[in-house]
Design a protein around this motif. Structure first.
Motif, PDB file in Angstrom:
ATOM      1  N   ILE A  33       0.874  -1.168   0.000  1.00 18.31           N
ATOM      2  CA  ILE A  33       0.000   0.000   0.000  1.00 18.31           C
ATOM      3  C   ILE A  33       0.918   1.226   0.000  1.00 18.31           C
ATOM      4  CG2 ILE A  33      -1.848   1.221   1.253  1.00 18.31           C
ATOM      5  CD1 ILE A  33      -2.620  -1.668   0.316  1.00 18.31           C
ATOM      6  N   GLU A  34       0.662   2.154  -0.910  1.00 16.23           N
ATOM      7  CA  GLU A  34       1.513   3.337  -1.020  1.00 16.23           C
ATOM      8  C   GLU A  34       0.739   4.582  -0.542  1.00 16.23           C
ATOM      9  OE1 GLU A  34       4.647   3.193  -1.527  1.00 16.23           O
ATOM     10  OE2 GLU A  34       4.789   1.111  -2.191  1.00 16.23           O
ATOM     11  N   PRO A  35       1.453   5.674  -0.240  1.00 16.63           N
ATOM     12  CA  PRO A  35       0.792   6.831   0.389  1.00 16.63           C
ATOM     13  C   PRO A  35      -0.439   7.340  -0.348  1.00 16.63           C
ATOM     14  CG  PRO A  35       3.151   7.125   0.404  1.00 16.63           C
ATOM     15  CD  PRO A  35       2.893   5.861  -0.361  1.00 16.63           C
ATOM     16  N   ARG A  36      -0.431   7.292  -1.697  1.00 20.01           N
ATOM     17  CA  ARG A  36      -1.580   7.860  -2.415  1.00 20.01           C
ATOM     18  C   ARG A  36      -2.730   6.880  -2.570  1.00 20.01           C
ATOM     19  NH1 ARG A  36       1.903  11.125  -6.648  1.00 20.01           N
ATOM     20  NH2 ARG A  36       2.443  12.851  -5.274  1.00 20.01           N
ATOM     21  N   MET A  51       4.387   3.402  14.004  1.00 19.68           N
ATOM     22  CA  MET A  51       5.589   4.056  13.461  1.00 19.68           C
ATOM     23  C   MET A  51       6.050   5.190  14.367  1.00 19.68           C
ATOM     24  SD  MET A  51       4.286   3.924   9.545  1.00 19.68           S
ATOM     25  CE  MET A  51       5.487   4.950   8.745  1.00 19.68           C
ATOM     26  N   ALA A  52       5.093   5.900  14.969  1.00 19.90           N
ATOM     27  CA  ALA A  52       5.471   6.987  15.874  1.00 19.90           C
ATOM     28  C   ALA A  52       6.174   6.414  17.094  1.00 19.90           C
ATOM     29  CB  ALA A  52       4.230   7.772  16.295  1.00 19.90           C
ATOM     30  N   GLN A  53       5.597   5.345  17.656  1.00 22.03           N
ATOM     31  CA  GLN A  53       6.230   4.740  18.842  1.00 22.03           C
ATOM     32  C   GLN A  53       7.628   4.241  18.494  1.00 22.03           C
ATOM     33  OE1 GLN A  53       3.991   1.934  21.284  1.00 22.03           O
ATOM     34  NE2 GLN A  53       5.812   0.654  21.452  1.00 22.03           N
ATOM     35  N   HIS A  54       7.749   3.714  17.294  1.00 20.88           N
ATOM     36  CA  HIS A  54       9.048   3.209  16.854  1.00 20.88           C
ATOM     37  C   HIS A  54      10.049   4.375  16.702  1.00 20.88           C
ATOM     38  CE1 HIS A  54      11.079   0.132  13.954  1.00 20.88           C
ATOM     39  NE2 HIS A  54      11.928   0.671  14.802  1.00 20.88           N
ATOM     40  N   ALA A  55       9.611   5.442  16.033  1.00 17.35           N
ATOM     41  CA  ALA A  55      10.492   6.603  15.837  1.00 17.35           C
ATOM     42  C   ALA A  55      10.908   7.194  17.192  1.00 17.35           C
ATOM     43  CB  ALA A  55       9.770   7.673  15.001  1.00 17.35           C
ATOM     44  N   HIS A  56       9.936   7.336  18.093  1.00 21.05           N
ATOM     45  CA  HIS A  56      10.253   7.895  19.419  1.00 21.05           C
ATOM     46  C   HIS A  56      11.280   7.005  20.138  1.00 21.05           C
ATOM     47  CE1 HIS A  56       6.936  10.465  18.608  1.00 21.05           C
ATOM     48  NE2 HIS A  56       5.976   9.798  19.185  1.00 21.05           N
ATOM     49  N   SER A  57      11.136   5.684  19.969  1.00 16.58           N
ATOM     50  CA  SER A  57      12.068   4.762  20.638  1.00 16.58           C
ATOM     51  C   SER A  57      13.489   4.983  20.135  1.00 16.58           C
ATOM     52  CB  SER A  57      11.678   3.304  20.365  1.00 16.58           C
ATOM     53  OG  SER A  57      10.356   3.064  20.746  1.00 16.58           O
ATOM     54  N   GLU A  58      13.602   5.224  18.839  1.00 19.78           N
ATOM     55  CA  GLU A  58      14.944   5.438  18.268  1.00 19.78           C
ATOM     56  C   GLU A  58      15.597   6.674  18.875  1.00 19.78           C
ATOM     57  OE1 GLU A  58      16.442   3.366  16.250  1.00 19.78           O
ATOM     58  OE2 GLU A  58      14.860   2.192  15.304  1.00 19.78           O
ATOM     59  N   ILE A  59      14.839   7.751  19.006  1.00 22.65           N
ATOM     60  CA  ILE A  59      15.516   8.966  19.490  1.00 22.65           C
ATOM     61  C   ILE A  59      15.657   8.991  21.017  1.00 22.65           C
ATOM     62  CG2 ILE A  59      15.067  10.384  17.434  1.00 22.65           C
ATOM     63  CD1 ILE A  59      12.936  11.846  19.110  1.00 22.65           C
ATOM     64  N   TYR A  96      10.073   9.107  11.128  1.00 23.30           N
ATOM     65  CA  TYR A  96       9.182  10.284  11.150  1.00 23.30           C
ATOM     66  C   TYR A  96       8.801  10.656   9.713  1.00 23.30           C
ATOM     67  CZ  TYR A  96      10.046  11.108  16.149  1.00 23.30           C
ATOM     68  OH  TYR A  96      10.103  10.988  17.515  1.00 23.30           O
ATOM     69  N   SER A  97       9.769  10.559   8.800  1.00 21.79           N
ATOM     70  CA  SER A  97       9.459  10.887   7.394  1.00 21.79           C
ATOM     71  C   SER A  97       8.444   9.904   6.837  1.00 21.79           C
ATOM     72  CB  SER A  97      10.717  10.834   6.523  1.00 21.79           C
ATOM     73  OG  SER A  97      11.636  11.771   6.979  1.00 21.79           O
ATOM     74  N   ALA A  98       8.625   8.625   7.155  1.00 22.36           N
ATOM     75  CA  ALA A  98       7.669   7.618   6.660  1.00 22.36           C
ATOM     76  C   ALA A  98       6.279   7.901   7.244  1.00 22.36           C
ATOM     77  CB  ALA A  98       8.146   6.211   7.029  1.00 22.36           C
ATOM     78  N   ALA A  99       6.236   8.313   8.506  1.00 24.04           N
ATOM     79  CA  ALA A  99       4.929   8.618   9.127  1.00 24.04           C
ATOM     80  C   ALA A  99       4.301   9.858   8.480  1.00 24.04           C
ATOM     81  CB  ALA A  99       5.092   8.815  10.632  1.00 24.04           C
ATOM     82  N   GLU A 100       5.151  10.778   8.019  1.00 23.49           N
ATOM     83  CA  GLU A 100       4.614  11.985   7.359  1.00 23.49           C
ATOM     84  C   GLU A 100       3.842  11.636   6.087  1.00 23.49           C
ATOM     85  OE1 GLU A 100       7.293  15.822   8.644  1.00 23.49           O
ATOM     86  OE2 GLU A 100       8.155  14.446   7.200  1.00 23.49           O
ATOM     87  N   THR A 101       4.237  10.524   5.439  1.00 26.70           N
ATOM     88  CA  THR A 101       3.519  10.135   4.213  1.00 26.70           C
ATOM     89  C   THR A 101       2.077   9.728   4.512  1.00 26.70           C
ATOM     90  OG1 THR A 101       4.141   7.791   4.299  1.00 26.70           O
ATOM     91  CG2 THR A 101       5.666   9.268   3.152  1.00 26.70           C
ATOM     92  N   CYS A 155       6.395  -5.367   5.725  1.00 27.32           N
ATOM     93  CA  CYS A 155       5.143  -4.721   6.152  1.00 27.32           C
ATOM     94  C   CYS A 155       4.359  -4.275   4.912  1.00 27.32           C
ATOM     95  CB  CYS A 155       5.529  -3.514   7.009  1.00 27.32           C
ATOM     96  SG  CYS A 155       4.206  -2.343   7.261  1.00 27.32           S
ATOM     97  N   SER A 156       3.043  -4.300   5.013  1.00 28.35           N
ATOM     98  CA  SER A 156       2.225  -3.970   3.831  1.00 28.35           C
ATOM     99  C   SER A 156       2.317  -2.498   3.434  1.00 28.35           C
ATOM    100  CB  SER A 156       0.761  -4.342   4.087  1.00 28.35           C
ATOM    101  OG  SER A 156       0.285  -3.675   5.240  1.00 28.35           O
ATOM    102  N   TYR A 157       2.750  -1.631   4.341  1.00 26.31           N
ATOM    103  CA  TYR A 157       2.829  -0.210   3.971  1.00 26.31           C
ATOM    104  C   TYR A 157       4.225   0.107   3.414  1.00 26.31           C
ATOM    105  CZ  TYR A 157       2.309   4.801   3.952  1.00 26.31           C
ATOM    106  OH  TYR A 157       2.264   6.118   3.531  1.00 26.31           O
ATOM    107  N   GLY A 158       4.288   0.478   2.151  1.00 26.54           N
ATOM    108  CA  GLY A 158       5.555   0.634   1.431  1.00 26.54           C
ATOM    109  C   GLY A 158       6.608   1.492   2.136  1.00 26.54           C
ATOM    110  N   PRO A 159       6.296   2.747   2.499  1.00 24.42           N
ATOM    111  CA  PRO A 159       7.347   3.583   3.077  1.00 24.42           C
ATOM    112  C   PRO A 159       7.937   3.026   4.382  1.00 24.42           C
ATOM    113  CG  PRO A 159       5.552   4.956   2.290  1.00 24.42           C
ATOM    114  CD  PRO A 159       5.087   3.528   2.162  1.00 24.42           C
ATOM    115  N   TYR A 160       7.088   2.367   5.177  1.00 23.87           N
ATOM    116  CA  TYR A 160       7.593   1.786   6.437  1.00 23.87           C
ATOM    117  C   TYR A 160       8.508   0.600   6.107  1.00 23.87           C
ATOM    118  CZ  TYR A 160       7.204   0.271  11.411  1.00 23.87           C
ATOM    119  OH  TYR A 160       7.445  -0.071  12.726  1.00 23.87           O
TER     120      TYR A 160
END
Ligand code: 3HC
Length: 339
Positions: A33-36, A51-59, A96-101, A155-160
């Protein structure tokens, strides 16, 4: 048309039938599945949450290790640790960029982290008391992260999924540096060996908790697996991790702090003792040893970085001014001609 995956009558109120059927067909066929692409609201919000929880964990995860950069025992170890901590920052940015999509801004996600409305991994609420903890984090924490995250490359979501490919390559280096560091300590003096063992004793159980609650208490697993966001359950991945770690601990000359660890011939897996889920729940509630400190430092870092964000925004605005792009192109041509 009804949803292939969710079954007859599962179509949420307001979800358009035709795009939902197309979405379900794509998931069933293992397409990305892609963003559009159209996607159900719950699919989008589940992804943003994970994805947010994952990104927060990284930082947030940069903090416990950064604690040892100034005290690394050699220049080589210091350079390796700095590179690793920098990698974690990069992972946060990809995520975070992937979540922005998905239509969620980084500001919004950071705001939710800072106000405690979104979680980060329980593991980063434990302190790094000795240098050996840097090795234990690499071996166990990054090892658990890889076990959990390699399936996310599908994962089914492409950017992630695409972000996870690079992240996993880097996490694999991290895991090896941790193993190598612990091996050096384990084969060192008696005191060094004891320090390595103590670190493994403290990090083992929290590492097992990283995989999340047991399957029968996991609120999101079933749905996430139907949607192929998650490919395996929390317990499956935890078991895979234990099976990987037992022979590695032996190679390290260290023991895992679980008297109930035993090979189960019929299951073809290592049995392990009960996990203290009350400790996990307390850490998630904010009562872990370092929850308060981690969030406070994160908020401070964000506030102290305000001038960098302002400068970057001013620079971007300046470059976006009318005619600015043409001038720069011309400058480049002139430079190229005179070179
Ligand atoms: N720490 C904190 N919260 C956790 C958790 C953990 N270890 N495990 C589960 N939770 C939370 C969930 O977020 C959920 O809370 P919510 O409903 O408020 O969002 C709740 O506990 C119930 O858990 P579920 O099993 O239903 O949640 P999930 O289906 O999302 O599964 C997960 C949890 C396995 C962690 C999954 O989200 C996942 O695979 N995430 C991607 C990987 C990730 O986030 N890793 C962070 C670890 S470390 C890291 O990346 C840094 C590296 O450098 C080491």
């Amino acid at each position: 048309m009804t949803s292939v995956l969710l079954g007859e009558g599962a179509q949420a109120a307001g979800e358009p039938a035709e795009p939902l059927a197309a979405f379900d067909r794509a998931i069933a066929a293992d397409e990305r599945i892609e963003p559009r692409d159209w996607m159900p609201d719950d699919y989008r919000s589940t992804l943003v949450r994970q994805m947010a929880q994952h990104a927060h964990s990284e930082i947030i995860g940069m903090q416990p290790e950064a604690n040892w950069i100034t005290r690394a025992p050699s220049l080589r170890r210091k350079a390796i640790l700095m590179a690793k901590v920098q990698d974690e920052a990069g992972h946060g940015l990809y995520l975070y960029s992937a979540a922005e999509t998905l239509g969620t801004s980084r500001d919004e996600l950071l705001d939710k982290l800072h106000s405690g409305r979104q979680k980060y991994s329980s593991i980063f609420n434990y302190p790094t008391l000795t240098w050996a903890d840097v090795g234990a984090i690499g071996w166990l924490v990054d090892g658990a992260a890889i076990t959990n995250q390699v399936p996310l490359c599908r994962c089914s979501y492409g950017p992630y999924a695409r972000a996870m490919i690079r992240i996993c390559k880097e996490e694999s280096f991290h895991q090896r540096q941790g193993f190598e560091l612990l091996l050096a300590l384990s084969r060192g003096t008696e005191a060094q060996h004891a320090m390595a063992q103590d670190a493994v004793d403290r990090w083992w159980w929290p590492s097992l908790m990283m995989f999340g609650p047991p399957d029968d208490e996991s609120a999101h697993s079933a749905r996430s697996m139907e949607w192929k966001i998650k490919r395996h359950s929390n317990d499956e991945l935890r078991q895979r991790f234990v099976d990987i770690c037992v022979p590695q601990a032996e190679a390290l000359g260290l023991t895992l702090p679980d008297p109930e660890l035993s090979w189960n011939e019929s299951r073809g897996h290592w049995d392990f003792g009960p996990i203290d889920w009350e400790e996990f729940r307390q850490v998630l509630k904010g009562n872990g040893p370092c929850n308060e400190e981690r969030l406070r430092r994160r908020r401070e870092a964000h506030e102290n970085g305000a001038w960098v964000r302002d400068a970057a925004a001013a620079y971007a605005a300046k470059n976006a001014a009318p005619g600015r792009g043409r001038v720069r192109e011309q400058d480049l041509t002139e430079t190229a001609v005179s070179a």
